[in-house]
Design a protein around this motif. Structure first.
Motif, PDB file in Angstrom:
ATOM      1  N   PRO A  49      22.422  48.988  45.945  1.00 64.83           N
ATOM      2  CA  PRO A  49      23.790  48.491  45.993  1.00 64.83           C
ATOM      3  C   PRO A  49      24.777  49.163  44.819  1.00 64.83           C
ATOM      4  O   PRO A  49      25.733  49.781  44.361  1.00 64.83           O
ATOM      5  CB  PRO A  49      23.875  47.533  46.611  1.00 64.83           C
ATOM      6  CG  PRO A  49      22.921  47.521  47.326  1.00 64.83           C
ATOM      7  CD  PRO A  49      21.563  48.138  46.443  1.00 64.83           C
ATOM      8  N   GLY A  50      23.871  48.639  43.660  1.00 66.77           N
ATOM      9  CA  GLY A  50      24.057  48.316  41.917  1.00 66.77           C
ATOM     10  C   GLY A  50      24.874  50.013  41.872  1.00 66.77           C
ATOM     11  O   GLY A  50      25.791  50.394  40.940  1.00 66.77           O
ATOM     12  N   LEU A  51      23.857  50.973  42.397  1.00 70.73           N
ATOM     13  CA  LEU A  51      23.797  52.788  41.515  1.00 70.73           C
ATOM     14  C   LEU A  51      25.258  52.633  42.779  1.00 70.73           C
ATOM     15  O   LEU A  51      25.853  53.387  41.566  1.00 70.73           O
ATOM     16  CB  LEU A  51      23.069  53.075  42.425  1.00 70.73           C
ATOM     17  CG  LEU A  51      22.804  54.327  41.765  1.00 70.73           C
ATOM     18  CD1 LEU A  51      23.095  54.581  40.259  1.00 70.73           C
ATOM     19  CD2 LEU A  51      21.951  55.047  42.848  1.00 70.73           C
ATOM     20  N   LEU A  52      25.229  52.416  43.994  1.00 67.74           N
ATOM     21  CA  LEU A  52      26.274  52.709  44.477  1.00 67.74           C
ATOM     22  C   LEU A  52      27.760  52.423  44.172  1.00 67.74           C
ATOM     23  O   LEU A  52      28.871  53.437  43.991  1.00 67.74           O
ATOM     24  CB  LEU A  52      26.238  52.682  46.251  1.00 67.74           C
ATOM     25  CG  LEU A  52      25.206  53.277  46.854  1.00 67.74           C
ATOM     26  CD1 LEU A  52      24.655  52.339  48.032  1.00 67.74           C
ATOM     27  CD2 LEU A  52      24.597  54.608  46.824  1.00 67.74           C
ATOM     28  N   LEU A  53      28.039  51.082  43.617  1.00 62.36           N
ATOM     29  CA  LEU A  53      29.117  50.377  42.935  1.00 62.36           C
ATOM     30  C   LEU A  53      28.927  51.303  42.155  1.00 62.36           C
ATOM     31  O   LEU A  53      30.491  51.678  41.240  1.00 62.36           O
ATOM     32  CB  LEU A  53      29.376  49.614  43.053  1.00 62.36           C
ATOM     33  CG  LEU A  53      30.763  48.102  42.516  1.00 62.36           C
ATOM     34  CD1 LEU A  53      31.766  48.660  43.547  1.00 62.36           C
ATOM     35  CD2 LEU A  53      29.696  47.120  42.720  1.00 62.36           C
ATOM     36  N   PHE A  54      28.203  51.263  41.570  1.00 59.02           N
ATOM     37  CA  PHE A  54      28.698  51.866  39.487  1.00 59.02           C
ATOM     38  C   PHE A  54      28.864  53.776  39.758  1.00 59.02           C
ATOM     39  O   PHE A  54      30.271  54.015  39.096  1.00 59.02           O
ATOM     40  CB  PHE A  54      27.271  52.269  39.194  1.00 59.02           C
ATOM     41  CG  PHE A  54      27.324  53.428  37.409  1.00 59.02           C
ATOM     42  CD1 PHE A  54      28.293  51.964  36.678  1.00 59.02           C
ATOM     43  CD2 PHE A  54      27.069  54.168  37.378  1.00 59.02           C
ATOM     44  CE1 PHE A  54      28.177  52.866  35.374  1.00 59.02           C
ATOM     45  CE2 PHE A  54      26.783  54.895  36.352  1.00 59.02           C
ATOM     46  CZ  PHE A  54      27.174  53.967  35.102  1.00 59.02           C
ATOM     47  N   LEU A  55      28.539  54.492  41.362  1.00 56.59           N
ATOM     48  CA  LEU A  55      28.697  55.798  41.544  1.00 56.59           C
ATOM     49  C   LEU A  55      30.108  55.639  41.483  1.00 56.59           C
ATOM     50  O   LEU A  55      31.318  56.531  41.635  1.00 56.59           O
ATOM     51  CB  LEU A  55      27.959  56.613  41.783  1.00 56.59           C
ATOM     52  CG  LEU A  55      26.323  56.702  41.566  1.00 56.59           C
ATOM     53  CD1 LEU A  55      25.759  57.189  42.692  1.00 56.59           C
ATOM     54  CD2 LEU A  55      26.778  57.469  40.369  1.00 56.59           C
ATOM     55  N   PHE A  56      30.697  54.792  41.965  1.00 55.72           N
ATOM     56  CA  PHE A  56      32.085  55.229  42.731  1.00 55.72           C
ATOM     57  C   PHE A  56      33.086  53.953  41.625  1.00 55.72           C
ATOM     58  O   PHE A  56      34.199  54.739  40.996  1.00 55.72           O
ATOM     59  CB  PHE A  56      32.142  54.371  44.575  1.00 55.72           C
ATOM     60  CG  PHE A  56      33.478  54.364  44.516  1.00 55.72           C
ATOM     61  CD1 PHE A  56      33.489  55.106  44.888  1.00 55.72           C
ATOM     62  CD2 PHE A  56      33.947  52.371  44.671  1.00 55.72           C
ATOM     63  CE1 PHE A  56      35.455  55.207  46.260  1.00 55.72           C
ATOM     64  CE2 PHE A  56      35.235  53.273  45.348  1.00 55.72           C
ATOM     65  CZ  PHE A  56      36.384  54.474  46.409  1.00 55.72           C
ATOM     66  N   ILE A  57      33.057  53.066  40.823  1.00 52.31           N
ATOM     67  CA  ILE A  57      34.351  52.551  39.846  1.00 52.31           C
ATOM     68  C   ILE A  57      33.699  51.993  38.839  1.00 52.31           C
ATOM     69  O   ILE A  57      33.902  51.634  37.719  1.00 52.31           O
ATOM     70  CB  ILE A  57      34.728  50.979  40.503  1.00 52.31           C
ATOM     71  CG1 ILE A  57      33.488  50.264  40.973  1.00 52.31           C
ATOM     72  CG2 ILE A  57      35.078  51.450  42.057  1.00 52.31           C
ATOM     73  CD1 ILE A  57      34.023  48.496  41.243  1.00 52.31           C
ATOM     74  N   GLY A  58      32.195  53.419  37.777  1.00 54.97           N
ATOM     75  CA  GLY A  58      31.007  52.626  36.688  1.00 54.97           C
ATOM     76  C   GLY A  58      32.172  53.492  36.463  1.00 54.97           C
ATOM     77  O   GLY A  58      31.688  52.990  34.438  1.00 54.97           O
ATOM     78  N   ARG A  59      33.071  54.159  35.914  1.00 57.73           N
ATOM     79  CA  ARG A  59      33.210  54.953  35.315  1.00 57.73           C
ATOM     80  C   ARG A  59      34.585  54.761  34.935  1.00 57.73           C
ATOM     81  O   ARG A  59      34.772  55.571  35.753  1.00 57.73           O
ATOM     82  CB  ARG A  59      32.727  56.896  34.938  1.00 57.73           C
ATOM     83  CG  ARG A  59      31.283  56.782  35.128  1.00 57.73           C
ATOM     84  CD  ARG A  59      30.771  58.153  35.521  1.00 57.73           C
ATOM     85  NE  ARG A  59      28.746  58.267  35.365  1.00 57.73           N
ATOM     86  CZ  ARG A  59      28.691  59.302  35.220  1.00 57.73           C
ATOM     87  NH1 ARG A  59      29.115  60.699  34.970  1.00 57.73           N
ATOM     88  NH2 ARG A  59      27.277  59.035  34.886  1.00 57.73           N
ATOM     89  N   PRO A  60      35.194  54.472  33.745  1.00 61.31           N
ATOM     90  CA  PRO A  60      36.511  54.378  33.635  1.00 61.31           C
ATOM     91  C   PRO A  60      37.430  55.286  33.208  1.00 61.31           C
ATOM     92  O   PRO A  60      37.929  55.815  32.027  1.00 61.31           O
ATOM     93  CB  PRO A  60      37.019  52.714  32.768  1.00 61.31           C
ATOM     94  CG  PRO A  60      35.556  53.533  31.749  1.00 61.31           C
ATOM     95  CD  PRO A  60      34.365  53.638  32.908  1.00 61.31           C
ATOM     96  N   ARG A  61      37.175  56.582  34.124  1.00 62.62           N
ATOM     97  CA  ARG A  61      37.834  58.152  33.469  1.00 62.62           C
ATOM     98  C   ARG A  61      38.835  58.677  35.316  1.00 62.62           C
ATOM     99  O   ARG A  61      37.541  58.696  35.952  1.00 62.62           O
ATOM    100  CB  ARG A  61      37.331  58.655  32.633  1.00 62.62           C
ATOM    101  CG  ARG A  61      35.891  59.186  33.593  1.00 62.62           C
ATOM    102  CD  ARG A  61      35.497  60.083  32.088  1.00 62.62           C
ATOM    103  NE  ARG A  61      33.685  60.839  32.378  1.00 62.62           N
ATOM    104  CZ  ARG A  61      32.580  60.260  32.432  1.00 62.62           C
ATOM    105  NH1 ARG A  61      33.066  58.826  30.964  1.00 62.62           N
ATOM    106  NH2 ARG A  61      31.959  60.204  32.608  1.00 62.62           N
ATOM    107  N   PHE A  62      39.309  59.503  34.667  1.00 65.85           N
ATOM    108  CA  PHE A  62      39.601  60.724  36.084  1.00 65.85           C
ATOM    109  C   PHE A  62      39.119  61.076  36.596  1.00 65.85           C
ATOM    110  O   PHE A  62      38.561  61.585  34.994  1.00 65.85           O
ATOM    111  CB  PHE A  62      41.125  60.926  35.776  1.00 65.85           C
ATOM    112  CG  PHE A  62      41.779  59.457  36.148  1.00 65.85           C
ATOM    113  CD1 PHE A  62      42.441  58.754  36.791  1.00 65.85           C
ATOM    114  CD2 PHE A  62      43.289  59.643  34.382  1.00 65.85           C
ATOM    115  CE1 PHE A  62      42.884  57.802  36.824  1.00 65.85           C
ATOM    116  CE2 PHE A  62      43.396  58.184  34.959  1.00 65.85           C
ATOM    117  CZ  PHE A  62      44.079  57.471  35.804  1.00 65.85           C
ATOM    118  N   PRO A  63      38.841  62.187  37.209  1.00 65.12           N
ATOM    119  CA  PRO A  63      38.274  63.640  37.721  1.00 65.12           C
ATOM    120  C   PRO A  63      38.673  64.300  36.559  1.00 65.12           C
ATOM    121  O   PRO A  63      39.718  64.337  36.157  1.00 65.12           O
ATOM    122  CB  PRO A  63      38.774  63.990  39.679  1.00 65.12           C
ATOM    123  CG  PRO A  63      39.212  62.234  39.450  1.00 65.12           C
ATOM    124  CD  PRO A  63      39.485  61.248  38.780  1.00 65.12           C
TER     125      PRO A  63
END
Length: 468
Positions: A49-63
């Motif tokens: 679950p931690g990996l999934l959450l990190f992939l979704f909101i873990g990087r504070p930058r736009f596409p």
């Protein structure tokens, strides 16, 4: 739940350790120690679950696609900034030059600034300005509700459209999710052009769901601008909670900076290549020297936080911070404590009325450290004090949309209006004095004596705070 088959259990076990070890090499990159610790704890205890959450909101930058559109707007912002500086640049000293480096827009003189801390009074002025509009109205807001207040603004916009005024509204779909469809329909039926800021797509994700456009900027005819904390929604839209806000109404050249940010945000969400509406520099209207400081993931540094920390470190006499959500990082805490050690008086005003429980618990976890350092903490009674402002040494005032929290620093698109002239700062200090008079000051001994069962959820919320 672990798989039942021994071989699958082994694969699961190995995969979890691959995730944990991989996190050690990836998570700390360009993150604060607090955010790194929170993510690593989550991933080490709950790897999947931690990996999934990190992939979704873990990087504070736009596409990458949105970054390219943002870069395409830089010549537009530079052109507006250069023309504004030539036409009305004022000497705001080192602070003004530093703020321009952070947010691209220069300080500008020749303005009038009216600070309005009457919630309904803001809408009275805004409706009057819309009804007098001759050319265009642009509203950029986090919440645009399909309620009595939203209908009132939509009615004024519909009247302006009938007069031939071009009206555009951009609202945040996450902030406005309760009213989203009704708001969209109401505005389109009024003849208003509508766009969503940072739309979220589940299958084709154009932005992170937690990176939001939190700005509140209203521009009428390019000559009148509003900046502050107030959304377009009833002040009591949450049960048993009444909001108290602060908004600056500006006329004069500085409105061009607001118009540029609104035009850029509108253009970047279009389907066509970004082509913002032209921005003219308004004629002088007063004596105030002000500067717009936009911030967000599109900028090189965390603009509001960087400016705030720098100013607190430079403070000599007094700092007043007003924020509904105080979840700082180490740099803010360090600046406040070191200033207090230099005998700078620091007043932190937060709201006694709570609308976000977890954020409130995280906020409370900092109080003992601050009180022990000599910082005065005041809890505003009766209302949710949603206003965001700061004053430093009677030389700088700040009114805007940014909270003193990690979300506003790193994730949200924000806009802060910097006040440099004596009259505007004096008015802000008067308003802040009213906040202090309507607050109860926390006492260190009393705070330390609070029930022990309160400490555990506060500590847990603090660990989670970089993820909030």
């Amino acid at each position: 739940m672990l798989p039942s088959h021994p071989d699958l259990r082994l694969v699961w076990y190995v995969a979890e350790w691959i995730i944990r070890l991989g996190a050690l090499g990836i998570v700390p990159f360009r993150r604060s120690p607090a955010a790194t610790t929170s993510w690593l704890l989550l991933i080490f205890f709950l790897p999947g679950p931690g990996l999934l959450l990190f992939l979704f909101i873990g990087r504070p930058r736009f596409p990458a696609a949105r970054d390219r559109r943002s870069q395409a707007l830089r010549p537009f912002y530079l052109d507006v900034a250069d023309r504004l500086d030539r036409a009305a640049g004022c000497d705001a000293g080192e602070a003004g030059r530093f703020a321009r480096d952070l947010g691209r827009m220069p300080s500008a003189g020749g303005n009038t600034v009216e600070l309005i801390d009457d919630y309904d009074g803001v809408f009275d002025r805004l409706v009057a300005d819309i009804e007098a509009a001759q050319s265009h109205v642009d509203l950029l807001v986090y919440i645009f509700a399909n309620d009595a207040v939203g209908h009132r603004i939509a009615t004024a916009l519909a009247g302006a459209v009938r007069r031939g005024v071009r009206c555009r509204v951009m609202f945040d779909p996450v902030g406005s999710h309760t009213w989203r469809r009704g708001t969209w329909r109401m505005l389109r039926q009024s003849g208003v052009e509508v766009r969503e800021a940072l739309p979220v797509r589940l299958l084709w994700r154009r932005s992170r769901a937690d990176m939001r456009n939190h700005r509140k900027l209203f521009v009428i005819d390019g000559t009148i601008g509003y900046a502050g904390s107030q959304n377009i929604v009833r002040k009591d839209f949450k049960p048993k909670i009444v909001n108290h806000e602060l908004v600056a109404r500006v006329t004069g050249p500085a409105v061009a900076a607001m118009a540029a940010v609104v035009a850029g945000d509108w253009a970047i969400e279009g389907e066509e290549p970004p082509a913002p509406s032209p921005v003219a520099i308004p004629d002088p209207a007063g004596d105030a020297c002000v500067q717009l400081l936009p911030s967000g993931a599109d900028y090189r540094l965390e603009g509001f936080e960087t400016m705030l920390v720098w100013q607190i470190h430079r403070a000599c006499e007094r700092v007043v911070l007003v924020t509904p959500y105080f979840v700082p990082d180490e740099s803010v805490i360090g600046a406040m404590c070191s200033a207090a050690a230099r005998e700078v008086t620091i007043d932190l005003v937060v709201s006694a009325v709570v609308d976000q429980r977890i954020v409130h618990l995280a906020q409370c976890s900092y109080f003992e450290q601050l009180l022990a350092a000599g910082i005065r903490i005041h809890q505003y009674r009766d209302f949710l004090l949603h206003a965001k402002s700061a004053s430093i040494d009677r030389t700088l005032g700040v009114v805007g949309s940014s909270n003193v929290d990690v979300r506003s620093f790193q994730l949200n698109e924000e806009a802060s209006l910097l006040l440099y002239d004596d009259a505007s700062i004096a008015r802000l200090l008067h308003i802040q004095a009213g906040y202090l008079a309507a607050s109860d000051r926390l006492d260190l001994a009393t705070w330390r004596a609070r029930h022990p069962l309160r400490r555990l959820p506060e500590s847990l919320a603090r660990i989670m705070s970089p993820l909030l």
